[in-house]
Design an enzyme around this catalytic site. Structure first.
Site, PDB file in Angstrom:
ATOM      1  N   ILE A   6      39.505  26.639  24.947  1.00 45.32           N
ATOM      2  CA  ILE A   6      39.479  26.637  26.626  1.00 45.32           C
ATOM      3  C   ILE A   6      41.508  27.898  25.983  1.00 45.32           C
ATOM      4  O   ILE A   6      42.110  27.873  25.800  1.00 45.32           O
ATOM      5  CB  ILE A   6      40.658  25.442  26.829  1.00 45.32           C
ATOM      6  CG1 ILE A   6      39.268  24.392  26.714  1.00 45.32           C
ATOM      7  CG2 ILE A   6      40.474  25.614  28.744  1.00 45.32           C
ATOM      8  CD1 ILE A   6      39.723  23.760  27.363  1.00 45.32           C
ATOM      9  N   ASN A  80      39.684  30.864  30.636  1.00 49.44           N
ATOM     10  CA  ASN A  80      40.151  30.565  31.670  1.00 49.44           C
ATOM     11  C   ASN A  80      41.579  30.976  31.934  1.00 49.44           C
ATOM     12  O   ASN A  80      41.964  31.295  32.906  1.00 49.44           O
ATOM     13  CB  ASN A  80      40.975  29.042  31.644  1.00 49.44           C
ATOM     14  CG  ASN A  80      42.312  29.085  32.029  1.00 49.44           C
ATOM     15  OD1 ASN A  80      41.561  28.588  33.911  1.00 49.44           O
ATOM     16  ND2 ASN A  80      43.171  28.880  31.815  1.00 49.44           N
ATOM     17  N   TYR A 147      43.740  43.227  40.563  1.00 51.20           N
ATOM     18  CA  TYR A 147      42.701  41.342  40.515  1.00 51.20           C
ATOM     19  C   TYR A 147      41.457  41.294  41.083  1.00 51.20           C
ATOM     20  O   TYR A 147      40.642  40.635  40.176  1.00 51.20           O
ATOM     21  CB  TYR A 147      44.022  40.662  41.242  1.00 51.20           C
ATOM     22  CG  TYR A 147      43.639  39.180  41.201  1.00 51.20           C
ATOM     23  CD1 TYR A 147      43.812  38.513  39.893  1.00 51.20           C
ATOM     24  CD2 TYR A 147      42.892  38.271  42.283  1.00 51.20           C
ATOM     25  CE1 TYR A 147      43.566  36.865  39.097  1.00 51.20           C
ATOM     26  CE2 TYR A 147      42.309  36.763  41.884  1.00 51.20           C
ATOM     27  CZ  TYR A 147      43.136  36.110  40.683  1.00 51.20           C
ATOM     28  OH  TYR A 147      43.007  34.987  40.171  1.00 51.20           O
ATOM     29  N   LYS A 151      38.518  40.328  38.362  1.00 45.43           N
ATOM     30  CA  LYS A 151      37.622  39.434  38.959  1.00 45.43           C
ATOM     31  C   LYS A 151      35.657  39.923  39.460  1.00 45.43           C
ATOM     32  O   LYS A 151      34.778  39.116  38.549  1.00 45.43           O
ATOM     33  CB  LYS A 151      38.292  38.758  39.897  1.00 45.43           C
ATOM     34  CG  LYS A 151      38.884  37.692  39.819  1.00 45.43           C
ATOM     35  CD  LYS A 151      39.107  36.881  38.232  1.00 45.43           C
ATOM     36  CE  LYS A 151      40.212  36.456  38.031  1.00 45.43           C
ATOM     37  NZ  LYS A 151      40.081  35.184  36.685  1.00 45.43           N
ATOM     38  N   THR A 184      49.423  25.881  41.743  1.00 45.18           N
ATOM     39  CA  THR A 184      49.428  26.241  39.681  1.00 45.18           C
ATOM     40  C   THR A 184      50.701  27.357  39.879  1.00 45.18           C
ATOM     41  O   THR A 184      51.333  27.848  40.578  1.00 45.18           O
ATOM     42  CB  THR A 184      48.496  26.620  39.060  1.00 45.18           C
ATOM     43  OG1 THR A 184      48.160  28.025  40.119  1.00 45.18           O
ATOM     44  CG2 THR A 184      47.558  25.999  38.858  1.00 45.18           C
TER      45      THR A 184
END
Length: 243
Positions: A6, A80, A147, A151, A184
């Site tokens: 991860i 991630n 961004y 993505k 987050t």
């Protein structure tokens, strides 16, 4: 027992996935720029800066070569690690900001996925790669040109990779997974930007004020349950499908 590798595992969603995988009895290799004080007999932490691609490639190859795949019924790579900055309109970001962004959000997961695929080409157990994506891959936001495009590129890599793996006798199963809005550090960064740089800032501030941000623990549990049930190669999954 399965093995999970991860990235961005020192906080947020990455850490939540790592901890829940450990709770299920799996082994975890946690990659991040900084190590945490979390200690577990089945956890190995690796300090890796994925923006430094050449160094990251060498470190990741060393990690992969140390793995005895015969010990595991499945091996999963979860890409991630990522960043939302620069939160700026197109034309206002510097070369350094753009390079750092695309190297972490797009080039690094592509590179790690390729190394993972080569290393375990002859492995007959379950092989999975998860790319953490965003609704921004489909929907444009003013101030998120970097961004959104990084993505979107990652999602197309997922789709193409899955399509290519149809030709393989022992395919790697790759998916993208969009976790939606979470409580987050990345959300805090978004809320601290300006209206000038990010047109939709008030919407994201309201999500926080109304308690509408989902917990990383909930998202991690949903993702791990999905992986246990099995996934469709090359598919883009969204948390909204499981609510």
């Amino acid at each position: 027992m399965e093995l999970y590798i991860i990235t961005g595992a020192s906080k947020g969603l990455g850490q939540a996935i790592a901890l829940q995988a450990l709770e299920k009895g799996h082994e975890v290799h946690a990659l991040s720029r900084t190590k945490t004080d979390v200690s577990h007999k089945k956890l190995t932490q690796h300090q890796i800066d994925l923006i430094n691609l050449e160094e990251a490639e060498q470190q990741f190859e060393t990690l992969l070569s140390s793995i005895d795949s015969d010990r595991y019924s499945g091996i999963t790579l979860i890409n991630n690690a990522g960043m939302v900055t620069p939160i700026k309109r197109a034309g206002e970001a510097s070369l350094d900001e753009l390079q750092r962004h695309y190297q972490l959000n797009l080039t690094a997961p592509v590179l790690l996925s390729q190394l993972f695929t080569k290393r375990f080409a002859s492995y007959s157990g379950k092989k999975t790669v998860v790319n953490i994506t965003s609704g921004a891959a489909k929907n444009p936001y003013k101030g998120w040109s970097a961004y959104c495009s990084s993505k979107a590129g990652l999602d197309m890599f997922t789709r193409t990779f899955g399509f290519e793996q149809e030709d393989e006798e022992l395919p790697v199963n790759m998916i993208s997974f969009s976790p939606g809005v979470m409580d987050t550090e990345m959300q805090a960064v978004i809320r601290s930007s300006s209206k000038k740089d990010f047109h939709h800032i008030e919407r994201f501030r309201k999500l926080n004020e109304t308690g509408s941000l989902r917990s990383p623990d909930f998202i991690a549990g949903t993702l791990l349950s999905l992986l246990e049930k099995g996934t469709e190669n090359g598919r883009i999954y969204d948390i909204k499908e499981f609510l």
